[in-house]
Write a protein that holds these residues in place. Sequence first.
Motif, PDB file in Angstrom:
ATOM      1  N   GLU A 214       0.830  -1.211   0.000  1.00  0.00           N
ATOM      2  CA  GLU A 214       0.000   0.000   0.000  1.00  0.00           C
ATOM      3  C   GLU A 214       0.867   1.264   0.000  1.00  0.00           C
ATOM      4  N   LYS A 215       1.992   1.199   0.708  1.00  0.00           N
ATOM      5  CA  LYS A 215       2.873   2.376   0.813  1.00  0.00           C
ATOM      6  C   LYS A 215       3.822   2.484  -0.378  1.00  0.00           C
ATOM      7  N   MET A 216       3.957   1.377  -1.139  1.00  0.00           N
ATOM      8  CA  MET A 216       4.974   1.353  -2.200  1.00  0.00           C
ATOM      9  C   MET A 216       4.429   1.637  -3.592  1.00  0.00           C
ATOM     10  N   THR A 217       3.129   1.501  -3.806  1.00  0.00           N
ATOM     11  CA  THR A 217       2.613   1.672  -5.168  1.00  0.00           C
ATOM     12  C   THR A 217       2.557   3.155  -5.532  1.00  0.00           C
ATOM     13  N   PRO A 218       2.720   3.483  -6.803  1.00  0.00           N
ATOM     14  CA  PRO A 218       2.566   4.877  -7.239  1.00  0.00           C
ATOM     15  C   PRO A 218       1.220   5.476  -6.826  1.00  0.00           C
ATOM     16  N   LEU A 219       0.149   4.659  -6.807  1.00  0.00           N
ATOM     17  CA  LEU A 219      -1.159   5.201  -6.412  1.00  0.00           C
ATOM     18  C   LEU A 219      -1.331   5.240  -4.895  1.00  0.00           C
ATOM     19  N   ARG A 220      -0.326   4.744  -4.140  1.00  0.00           N
ATOM     20  CA  ARG A 220      -0.343   4.719  -2.669  1.00  0.00           C
ATOM     21  C   ARG A 220      -1.613   4.085  -2.116  1.00  0.00           C
ATOM     22  N   ARG A 221      -2.016   2.990  -2.728  1.00  0.00           N
ATOM     23  CA  ARG A 221      -3.139   2.215  -2.183  1.00  0.00           C
ATOM     24  C   ARG A 221      -3.043   0.795  -2.739  1.00  0.00           C
ATOM     25  N   ASN A 222      -3.777  -0.125  -2.119  1.00  0.00           N
ATOM     26  CA  ASN A 222      -3.833  -1.482  -2.652  1.00  0.00           C
ATOM     27  C   ASN A 222      -4.929  -1.607  -3.705  1.00  0.00           C
ATOM     28  N   MET A 223      -4.770  -2.581  -4.584  1.00  0.00           N
ATOM     29  CA  MET A 223      -5.768  -2.854  -5.600  1.00  0.00           C
ATOM     30  C   MET A 223      -7.084  -3.287  -4.946  1.00  0.00           C
ATOM     31  N   THR A 224      -8.188  -2.953  -5.584  1.00  0.00           N
ATOM     32  CA  THR A 224      -9.510  -3.352  -5.064  1.00  0.00           C
ATOM     33  C   THR A 224     -10.176  -4.351  -6.009  1.00  0.00           C
ATOM     34  N   LEU A 225     -11.241  -4.985  -5.521  1.00  0.00           N
ATOM     35  CA  LEU A 225     -11.993  -5.917  -6.374  1.00  0.00           C
ATOM     36  C   LEU A 225     -12.602  -5.173  -7.565  1.00  0.00           C
ATOM     37  N   ASP A 226     -12.964  -3.898  -7.376  1.00  0.00           N
ATOM     38  CA  ASP A 226     -13.503  -3.105  -8.490  1.00  0.00           C
ATOM     39  C   ASP A 226     -12.436  -2.887  -9.565  1.00  0.00           C
ATOM     40  N   ASP A 227     -11.178  -2.662  -9.127  1.00  0.00           N
ATOM     41  CA  ASP A 227     -10.089  -2.472 -10.103  1.00  0.00           C
ATOM     42  C   ASP A 227      -9.965  -3.708 -10.997  1.00  0.00           C
ATOM     43  N   VAL A 228      -9.968  -4.891 -10.358  1.00  0.00           N
ATOM     44  CA  VAL A 228      -9.715  -6.117 -11.127  1.00  0.00           C
ATOM     45  C   VAL A 228     -10.928  -6.487 -11.985  1.00  0.00           C
ATOM     46  N   SER A 229     -12.144  -6.259 -11.450  1.00  0.00           N
ATOM     47  CA  SER A 229     -13.320  -6.657 -12.235  1.00  0.00           C
ATOM     48  C   SER A 229     -13.507  -5.714 -13.433  1.00  0.00           C
ATOM     49  N   GLY A 230     -13.143  -4.445 -13.272  1.00  0.00           N
ATOM     50  CA  GLY A 230     -13.237  -3.501 -14.399  1.00  0.00           C
ATOM     51  C   GLY A 230     -12.312  -3.908 -15.536  1.00  0.00           C
ATOM     52  N   ALA A 231     -11.091  -4.306 -15.175  1.00  0.00           N
ATOM     53  CA  ALA A 231     -10.135  -4.722 -16.199  1.00  0.00           C
ATOM     54  C   ALA A 231     -10.615  -5.994 -16.905  1.00  0.00           C
ATOM     55  N   ALA A 232     -11.235  -6.887 -16.133  1.00  0.00           N
ATOM     56  CA  ALA A 232     -11.720  -8.140 -16.733  1.00  0.00           C
ATOM     57  C   ALA A 232     -12.861  -7.861 -17.713  1.00  0.00           C
ATOM     58  N   VAL A 233     -13.765  -6.949 -17.339  1.00  0.00           N
ATOM     59  CA  VAL A 233     -14.867  -6.610 -18.259  1.00  0.00           C
ATOM     60  C   VAL A 233     -14.290  -6.070 -19.572  1.00  0.00           C
ATOM     61  N   TYR A 234     -13.294  -5.202 -19.452  1.00  0.00           N
ATOM     62  CA  TYR A 234     -12.643  -4.652 -20.655  1.00  0.00           C
ATOM     63  C   TYR A 234     -12.056  -5.778 -21.520  1.00  0.00           C
ATOM     64  N   LEU A 235     -11.311  -6.711 -20.889  1.00  0.00           N
ATOM     65  CA  LEU A 235     -10.660  -7.771 -21.680  1.00  0.00           C
ATOM     66  C   LEU A 235     -11.681  -8.751 -22.279  1.00  0.00           C
ATOM     67  N   PHE A 236     -12.811  -8.954 -21.596  1.00  0.00           N
ATOM     68  CA  PHE A 236     -13.854  -9.819 -22.174  1.00  0.00           C
ATOM     69  C   PHE A 236     -14.582  -9.115 -23.320  1.00  0.00           C
ATOM     70  N   SER A 237     -14.580  -7.787 -23.289  1.00  0.00           N
ATOM     71  CA  SER A 237     -15.432  -7.028 -24.220  1.00  0.00           C
ATOM     72  C   SER A 237     -14.749  -6.823 -25.574  1.00  0.00           C
ATOM     73  N   ASP A 238     -15.544  -6.357 -26.531  1.00  0.00           N
ATOM     74  CA  ASP A 238     -14.993  -6.085 -27.859  1.00  0.00           C
ATOM     75  C   ASP A 238     -14.088  -4.852 -27.853  1.00  0.00           C
ATOM     76  N   LEU A 239     -14.084  -4.083 -26.750  1.00  0.00           N
ATOM     77  CA  LEU A 239     -13.161  -2.941 -26.655  1.00  0.00           C
ATOM     78  C   LEU A 239     -11.705  -3.415 -26.714  1.00  0.00           C
ATOM     79  N   ALA A 240     -11.464  -4.670 -26.295  1.00  0.00           N
ATOM     80  CA  ALA A 240     -10.088  -5.209 -26.259  1.00  0.00           C
ATOM     81  C   ALA A 240      -9.819  -6.112 -27.461  1.00  0.00           C
ATOM     82  N   SER A 241     -10.530  -5.878 -28.572  1.00  0.00           N
ATOM     83  CA  SER A 241     -10.468  -6.809 -29.716  1.00  0.00           C
ATOM     84  C   SER A 241      -9.060  -7.005 -30.294  1.00  0.00           C
TER      85      SER A 241
END
Length: 275
Positions: A214-241
């Motif tokens: 949490e103290k070491m990342t550039p965003l100074r926070r830990n990843m959240t479930l929303d962060d990971v699920s958003g990326a997954a929706v993008y990769l499943f979608s045609d936006l990532a074709s």
Amino acid sequence: MKGMKMLLKGKKILITGVANDMSMAWAIAKRAAEQGAEIAMPYGSERVEKRVRPLGESIGAKFIQQCNVQDDAQLDSLFNAIEKEWGHLDGMLHAIAFSNKDELTGRYADTTRENFKNTMDISAYSLVDLTRRSAKLMKKGGSVITLTYFGGEKSIPNYNVMGVAKSALDSSVRYLAADLGVDGVRVNAISAGPIITLASSGVGGFKSILKLNEKMTPLRRNMTLDDVSGAAVYLFSDLASGVTGEIHHVDCGYSSTGMLPNELKDVLLKGLDQE
Ligand code: NAD
């Protein structure tokens, strides 16, 4: 959101690896369903069924049946059922890992042959098997996602044999992407930052990893479930074709850094000076 097109409308997606409501796979299943996807949601063992079934039912998931990736008969039964009822698949999430907890602490050098083989089989080979079976049903192309961790790229204390399995997983992503691209099937990994789940709590000293991360990342926070699920929706979608063979880091930037941020460096140096 009102007026916004649902990104996964009409897509049929197989989600593996839900154990409870803290699982990354559950966050992804829920977000994909919100974006219009139909979900298949098997579970890995009898032990987790009572938690997975109500979660699956709450989003209208189908194929809530046991599928241990080391059991060919259960794999056959799941894929036969999907083929019979759905006829095809558009996406598959692989979110499966296992190793003997006793070897996720101490030295990697002490890994046993038995646990090395078992960890590789469940955590890396299962991607190959599940992708081959899923790709056969991706008649109009599709998207495969696996979940990996930075411990496959660099050594992380206590991650040990799981890190070696993640290296094999990352490499499998590139080889599978090369094999299946001609069929329009994309294969990518999300390299997620650390987050508390059933699997991660088996890694020695995990809470201290979270605290430091949490103290070491550039965003100074830990990843959240929303962060990971958003990326997954993008990769499943045609936006990532146009995206395949990629290890996409969703880790608040941790993997892009090469040194502690100044405020942590100062604390560490002060501690060293006092020694
Ligand atoms: P989790 O415990 O919720 O999920 C792990 C899943 O693996 C469980 O659902 C379990 O039932 C399943 N599983 C284990 N053995 C299996 C088998 N033989 N057959 C079928 N399923 C089996 O934990 P999670 O952290 O959400 O893990 C999902 C994935 O994310 C894993 O690959 C993990 O390594 C990866 N990951 C986790 C973190 C983290 O910090 N939590 C970070 C990066 C990557």
